[in-house]
Design a protein around this motif. Sequence first.
Motif, PDB file in Angstrom:
ATOM      1  N   SER A 186      40.241  56.751  31.878  1.00 57.20           N
ATOM      2  CA  SER A 186      40.003  55.626  32.770  1.00 57.20           C
ATOM      3  C   SER A 186      41.174  54.665  32.691  1.00 57.20           C
ATOM      4  O   SER A 186      42.151  54.909  31.969  1.00 57.20           O
ATOM      5  N   THR A 217      42.875  50.551  34.449  1.00 49.94           N
ATOM      6  CA  THR A 217      42.833  49.431  35.377  1.00 49.94           C
ATOM      7  C   THR A 217      44.219  49.221  35.975  1.00 49.94           C
ATOM      8  O   THR A 217      45.237  49.545  35.353  1.00 49.94           O
ATOM      9  N   SER A 253      35.211  50.993  47.646  1.00 51.52           N
ATOM     10  CA  SER A 253      35.865  49.686  47.595  1.00 51.52           C
ATOM     11  C   SER A 253      35.104  48.634  48.382  1.00 51.52           C
ATOM     12  O   SER A 253      34.221  48.942  49.189  1.00 51.52           O
ATOM     13  N   MET A 272      38.997  45.266  46.037  1.00 50.44           N
ATOM     14  CA  MET A 272      38.579  45.807  44.747  1.00 50.44           C
ATOM     15  C   MET A 272      38.101  47.242  44.962  1.00 50.44           C
ATOM     16  O   MET A 272      37.180  47.466  45.754  1.00 50.44           O
ATOM     17  N   LEU A 292      37.524  51.449  43.252  1.00 52.29           N
ATOM     18  CA  LEU A 292      37.422  52.384  42.137  1.00 52.29           C
ATOM     19  C   LEU A 292      37.967  53.719  42.618  1.00 52.29           C
ATOM     20  O   LEU A 292      37.518  54.252  43.636  1.00 52.29           O
ATOM     21  N   GLU A 308      38.735  57.698  41.882  1.00 51.58           N
ATOM     22  CA  GLU A 308      38.441  58.879  41.081  1.00 51.58           C
ATOM     23  C   GLU A 308      39.562  59.892  41.296  1.00 51.58           C
ATOM     24  O   GLU A 308      39.912  60.191  42.439  1.00 51.58           O
ATOM     25  N   GLN A 318      38.960  57.753  36.062  1.00 53.06           N
ATOM     26  CA  GLN A 318      38.435  56.736  36.963  1.00 53.06           C
ATOM     27  C   GLN A 318      39.170  55.431  36.674  1.00 53.06           C
ATOM     28  O   GLN A 318      39.176  54.951  35.536  1.00 53.06           O
ATOM     29  N   THR A 366      39.921  51.400  37.869  1.00 56.30           N
ATOM     30  CA  THR A 366      39.628  50.201  38.642  1.00 56.30           C
ATOM     31  C   THR A 366      40.934  49.670  39.229  1.00 56.30           C
ATOM     32  O   THR A 366      41.931  49.514  38.516  1.00 56.30           O
ATOM     33  N   PHE A 367      40.922  49.385  40.533  1.00 51.92           N
ATOM     34  CA  PHE A 367      42.153  49.097  41.268  1.00 51.92           C
ATOM     35  C   PHE A 367      41.950  47.813  42.065  1.00 51.92           C
ATOM     36  O   PHE A 367      41.171  47.779  43.016  1.00 51.92           O
ATOM     37  N   CYS A 368      42.636  46.730  41.665  1.00 55.97           N
ATOM     38  CA  CYS A 368      42.408  45.413  42.257  1.00 55.97           C
ATOM     39  C   CYS A 368      43.723  44.842  42.787  1.00 55.97           C
ATOM     40  O   CYS A 368      44.667  44.661  42.030  1.00 55.97           O
ATOM     41  N   HIS A 380      45.976  39.664  33.609  1.00 57.99           N
ATOM     42  CA  HIS A 380      45.788  41.108  33.513  1.00 57.99           C
ATOM     43  C   HIS A 380      47.131  41.846  33.428  1.00 57.99           C
ATOM     44  O   HIS A 380      48.066  41.506  34.157  1.00 57.99           O
TER      45      HIS A 380
END
Length: 392
Positions: free
Chosen positions: A146, A148, A197, A229, A231, A233, A239, A241-243, A253
Amino acid sequence: MDSLNVGIIGCGNISGIYLQNIPAYHGLSLRACADMRPEVAQAQASRHGIEARSVDQLLASDDIDLVVNLTIPSAHFAVSLAALSAGKHVFSEKPLAVDFEQGRRLVDEAEARSLLLGCAPDTFLGAGGRLARKFIDDGTVGHILSGTAFLMSHGMEHWHPDPEFFFKAGGGPILDMAPYYLSTIVNLVGPVKRVVSISSIGFPERIIAAESSSRKGERITVETPTTVMALLEFTSGAQITFCMSWDVWRHGHPAIELYGTDGSLRVPDPNFFGGHVELTERGGDWRAVDSSEMPLGSPNWRSPNWAPDVPSKANYRALGLADLASAALNGTPHRSSGRLGLHVLEVMHSILEAAATGQPKAITTTVDRPAVLADADAAAFWKRRPPAATAA
């Protein structure tokens, strides 16, 4: 032939670093530039000792082998297609096109004509990206489970002289900035399989504040999401998280953080070519590994918009052009390719569509991770030591 003759179309804000760097790479010979505003093209041509031509003249020129498309995103498709139709290799600034089907047509056109189509970003080929890739491939942090990714700022209107297109269809943080993050992550983890998203417009109006802008004080109506925002896969099972947001004044961050079975990895800012890779193995302390002593990793540039205390960055834009030229001339792997750009383009459009519809989106394209660029090969691309940090 030991080099490709290069012509640039689009002499706006981003062109300066390309014009500065292209002569520093083997395999590239900078010949001419063009812009729909002749006076802008002439100013850049005079500054860099090349010829200014009209767009049509440049496309028809027999002495141009590779067209670098630095136009605004909405013009990418038309200019790249015209260049391919004229028998030129093409390297486009990101995104490959505003529309996914247009991007697919460009890839198909290039392949049908046996021409190379490249697409920014090429930052993942820099020292920081190569170092992160080495830790992944060596298994230092194990299999990536996973992660970010964060791009957060308050947009471009405070520094860019003509920022309106950033806030219209074809702009926004996804189409403008996500290519850096997605290309880097695909290089490290592999292709994306599915996305979900949500999105929003945080500030419905922006005011141009750049002192250098003739439009200072003008208001821009925002017409595209400015906070997204998602997610992602991946085919590998990871996985992430993509912001992406232009509605944030300040944050803490890291740009990209990946979590593996044996440790965690922080990847440098994917908008640049160097930086520190940080890692922790099985819960140990974070340790930073500096890439500045690696080829194409030392700081060589600073933005004129930065405060004096902001450190210089490694900015080796045009590395993707050198990679394309080597592929054309020597048959070496083509890494920042149109196929990679097309996959990234589909992922971006899928993120926006998933946010608009509230439904997950499966990704139909796939791509192999780009071939590793060895340090020795990266060093061989560069003709000379980088100059002292300059603004371009």
